[in-house]
Design a protein around this motif. Structure first.
Motif, PDB file in Angstrom:
ATOM      1  N   ARG A 144       0.830  -1.208   0.000  1.00  0.00           N
ATOM      2  CA  ARG A 144       0.000   0.000   0.000  1.00  0.00           C
ATOM      3  C   ARG A 144       0.864   1.257   0.000  1.00  0.00           C
ATOM      4  NH1 ARG A 144      -4.413  -2.190   4.414  1.00  0.00           N
ATOM      5  NH2 ARG A 144      -5.647  -3.451   2.916  1.00  0.00           N
ATOM      6  N   ASP A 145       2.020   1.213   0.711  1.00  0.00           N
ATOM      7  CA  ASP A 145       2.921   2.367   0.695  1.00  0.00           C
ATOM      8  C   ASP A 145       3.486   2.585  -0.708  1.00  0.00           C
ATOM      9  OD1 ASP A 145       2.421   2.701   3.366  1.00  0.00           O
ATOM     10  OD2 ASP A 145       4.240   1.658   4.034  1.00  0.00           O
ATOM     11  N   GLU A 146       3.890   1.504  -1.387  1.00  0.00           N
ATOM     12  CA  GLU A 146       4.400   1.617  -2.748  1.00  0.00           C
ATOM     13  C   GLU A 146       3.331   2.156  -3.686  1.00  0.00           C
ATOM     14  OE1 GLU A 146       5.808  -2.225  -3.768  1.00  0.00           O
ATOM     15  OE2 GLU A 146       7.679  -2.051  -2.620  1.00  0.00           O
ATOM     16  N   LEU A 147       2.063   1.731  -3.475  1.00  0.00           N
ATOM     17  CA  LEU A 147       0.972   2.249  -4.297  1.00  0.00           C
ATOM     18  C   LEU A 147       0.812   3.753  -4.088  1.00  0.00           C
ATOM     19  CD1 LEU A 147      -1.422   1.890  -6.217  1.00  0.00           C
ATOM     20  CD2 LEU A 147      -2.824   1.251  -4.217  1.00  0.00           C
ATOM     21  N   THR A 148       0.931   4.201  -2.833  1.00  0.00           N
ATOM     22  CA  THR A 148       0.822   5.653  -2.545  1.00  0.00           C
ATOM     23  C   THR A 148       1.947   6.422  -3.229  1.00  0.00           C
ATOM     24  OG1 THR A 148      -0.241   5.150  -0.436  1.00  0.00           O
ATOM     25  CG2 THR A 148       0.686   7.337  -0.686  1.00  0.00           C
ATOM     26  N   GLN A 153       3.927   9.857  -7.825  1.00  0.00           N
ATOM     27  CA  GLN A 153       4.693  10.026  -9.060  1.00  0.00           C
ATOM     28  C   GLN A 153       3.795  10.405 -10.221  1.00  0.00           C
ATOM     29  OE1 GLN A 153       8.003   9.902  -9.812  1.00  0.00           O
ATOM     30  NE2 GLN A 153       8.473   9.675  -7.604  1.00  0.00           N
ATOM     31  N   VAL A 154       2.612   9.829 -10.272  1.00  0.00           N
ATOM     32  CA  VAL A 154       1.665  10.188 -11.332  1.00  0.00           C
ATOM     33  C   VAL A 154       1.287  11.646 -11.223  1.00  0.00           C
ATOM     34  CG1 VAL A 154      -0.672   9.785 -12.201  1.00  0.00           C
ATOM     35  CG2 VAL A 154       0.800   7.857 -11.642  1.00  0.00           C
ATOM     36  N   ALA A 155       1.046  12.125  -9.981  1.00  0.00           N
ATOM     37  CA  ALA A 155       0.675  13.535  -9.803  1.00  0.00           C
ATOM     38  C   ALA A 155       1.801  14.459 -10.263  1.00  0.00           C
ATOM     39  CB  ALA A 155       0.320  13.772  -8.330  1.00  0.00           C
ATOM     40  N   SER A 187       4.373   6.075 -17.955  1.00  0.00           N
ATOM     41  CA  SER A 187       5.143   5.089 -17.164  1.00  0.00           C
ATOM     42  C   SER A 187       4.726   5.133 -15.683  1.00  0.00           C
ATOM     43  CB  SER A 187       6.645   5.381 -17.304  1.00  0.00           C
ATOM     44  OG  SER A 187       7.044   5.233 -18.643  1.00  0.00           O
ATOM     45  N   ALA A 188       4.470   6.348 -15.156  1.00  0.00           N
ATOM     46  CA  ALA A 188       4.054   6.464 -13.754  1.00  0.00           C
ATOM     47  C   ALA A 188       2.694   5.796 -13.527  1.00  0.00           C
ATOM     48  CB  ALA A 188       4.013   7.932 -13.348  1.00  0.00           C
ATOM     49  N   ARG A 189       1.790   6.020 -14.518  1.00  0.00           N
ATOM     50  CA  ARG A 189       0.467   5.367 -14.379  1.00  0.00           C
ATOM     51  C   ARG A 189       0.588   3.838 -14.470  1.00  0.00           C
ATOM     52  NH1 ARG A 189      -3.181   9.501 -18.154  1.00  0.00           N
ATOM     53  NH2 ARG A 189      -3.274  11.207 -16.573  1.00  0.00           N
TER      54      ARG A 189
END
Length: 485
Positions: A144-148, A153-155, A187-189
């Motif tokens: 979950r931390d990696e997902l956050t 990064q996407v933002a 790539s971030a998405r």
């Protein structure tokens, strides 16, 4: 001259003989004629009177008793079986035929080595499942931390693309920079999708860890039950019977070791006829809680117990008749399952009935009543119950009357009888005794000894009486009357 005298004497004697014979013939003829002239005399017939035992008829309220034969059995009988196979260890001293055991007492133990090893393995597997669950919980936290972080990064990539588009709009930036920003955002998405998949995988791992943990807990409970099954304990206080094992014997699973019988919770099962069963029902069709008396005859010594009617069998049974009933026993001291006993039940009270001897009623249901002038009358009655040697009857107009207690083929309507009532005959008085003088005793003894027509038994009996200091006066008078004759 001499011849003439003898001839005349002979003629005289002959004439005298003929005269006597003629006189005798005349007497015989007169006697026969007088006998024939008499009128025939018919002897007067005397009516025969029978002595009979009579009992008075008294109507009252009687509680009939129903008798049957039954078998004592225990309401709680448990077969002790081995749940697992193995060698028997720790056999209790009470684990013998007739042993008295308490509820919860350890009776025997099957070798628990295999069960203990299985329990240890189950405990180890449970620890592994718990560790896996903790690792899965930590893994989902990291995912979950990696997902956050990927979402952040996407933002950032979106902001960078927005700046490049602004620069291009002001003719400051280049198209190549915009394309690089778009590629970085893509790539971030993609990284976010990868992290979401990692989170889903971690959540699935948690579910698998929880399932595995539950499975291990179940396995641990089963191992614990298998270990507990190696112990054979008494489920209730009772007595052991049919014991077939000894310490050290190998037993198989579900093998019967003994039977546990509760001797304090006994009941008796007995069968009655359908007619008797109907008399035990109440107005609603259910069994009345009738009082029951159970008797065990042991060589003249009766063991008794009281109880109450509890229930009835659900079916008649193949090849059976009547109804099967059960009665619970209160404080069944001395009784054992399997005893063949006599059961006595108290039925509902009957009003207006009389108790008579069974011999007073014939097969047609009638009794002989003592009427006027002590002559018998036949009166029909209704027989309600038979109570051993007595019967309970109901009839009208018999209260206070007397009936014949024992009927015989010689008795019938119109016969004159002599009633013999219970307690009415006085006890015979002792015969009067007299003391004899030696002279009087000697005369009586001489007469008895010289009497040739007297039977020897009677003579011996009279001589024995005459030898006593006091002799019945009636005997002395009878002998002296014969002496005078």
């Amino acid at each position: 001259m001499r011849f003439l005298r003898k001839s005349l004497l002979g003629l005289f004697l002959l004439s005298l003989t003929l005269g006597l014979l003629a006189y005798a013939g005349v007497l015989v003829r007169d006697a026969v004629q007088a006998r024939m002239d008499q009128e025939p005399r018919v002897p007067t017939a005397r009516e025969r009177v029978f002595a009979v035992n009579v009992v008075p008829v008294a109507f009252e309220t009687v509680v009939p008793e129903l008798s049957a034969f039954g078998e004592v059995q225990s309401r709680r009988t448990l077969e002790l079986r081995a749940a697992v196979g193995g060698a028997l260890l720790d056999l209790a001293p009470e684990f013998v035929e007739g042993g008295r055991v308490e509820a919860g007492q350890l009776l025997a133990r099957v070798d628990p080595a295999d069960a203990e090893a299985a329990l240890a393995r189950a405990e180890s597997d449970l620890l592994d499942a718990q560790a896996e669950q903790r690792e899965a919980e930590r893994a989902i936290g990291l995912a979950r931390d990696e997902l956050t972080a990927a979402q952040d990064q996407v933002a950032l990539r979106e902001n960078a693309l927005k700046r490049q588009n602004d620069l291009v709009a002001r003719n400051v930036g280049t198209a190549a920079a915009v394309e690089d920003a778009e590629l970085a955002l893509s790539s971030a998405r993609q990284a976010v999708l990868t992290r979401r998949q990692a989170v889903a995988t971690a959540e699935a791992r948690i579910d698998q860890a929880a399932t595995q943990l539950k499975r291990m807990e179940i396995a641990l409970d089963e191992a614990g039950r298998r270990l507990a099954d190696t112990e054979i304990r008494a489920q209730f206080t009772g007595t052991l019977s049919e014991v077939t094992v000894v310490a050290g014997r190998l037993v198989s699973a579900n093998e019967k070791l003994a039977s546990l019988v509760d001797l304090q919770d006994l009941e008796v099962a007995f069968r009655v006829s359908t007619q008797q069963y109907v008399r035990l029902l109440d107005e609603t069709g259910g069994l009345r809680p009738a009082q029951v008396s159970v008797t065990l005859d042991v060589f003249g010594t009766n063991i008794t117990a009281q109880g109450a009617l509890s229930r009835e069998g659900a079916a008649v049974g193949e090849g059976q008749t009547g109804r099967l009933l059960f009665a619970s026993l209160d404080r069944p001291r001395g009784f054992k399952p399997g005893d063949f006993v006599t059961v006595t039940l108290r039925e509902a009270a009957l009003e207006g009935v009389a108790r008579l001897p069974a011999t007073a009623v014939d097969a047609s249901g009638s009794v002989l009543l003592v009427g006027e002038e002590d002559r018998l009358e036949v009166v029909p009655v209704t027989v309600l119950r038979r109570q051993g040697d007595d019967v309970l009857i109901r009839a009208e107009g018999l209260n206070g009357r007397e009936v014949v207690a024992e009927r015989t083929p010689l008795l019938g309507a119109g016969i004159k009888v002599k009633p013999l009532r219970a307690g009415g005959a006085a006890a015979p008085e002792a015969p009067a005794m007299v003391e004899l003088t030696e002279e009087r005793r000697a005369k009586l003894v001489a007469f008895v000894e010289g009497n040739t027509r007297m039977p020897q038994e009677a003579k011996t009996r009279l001589l024995a009486q005459l030898a006593q200091p006091q002799v019945p006066a009636q005997t002395v008078e009878r002998i002296e009357s014969r002496m005078g004759g």
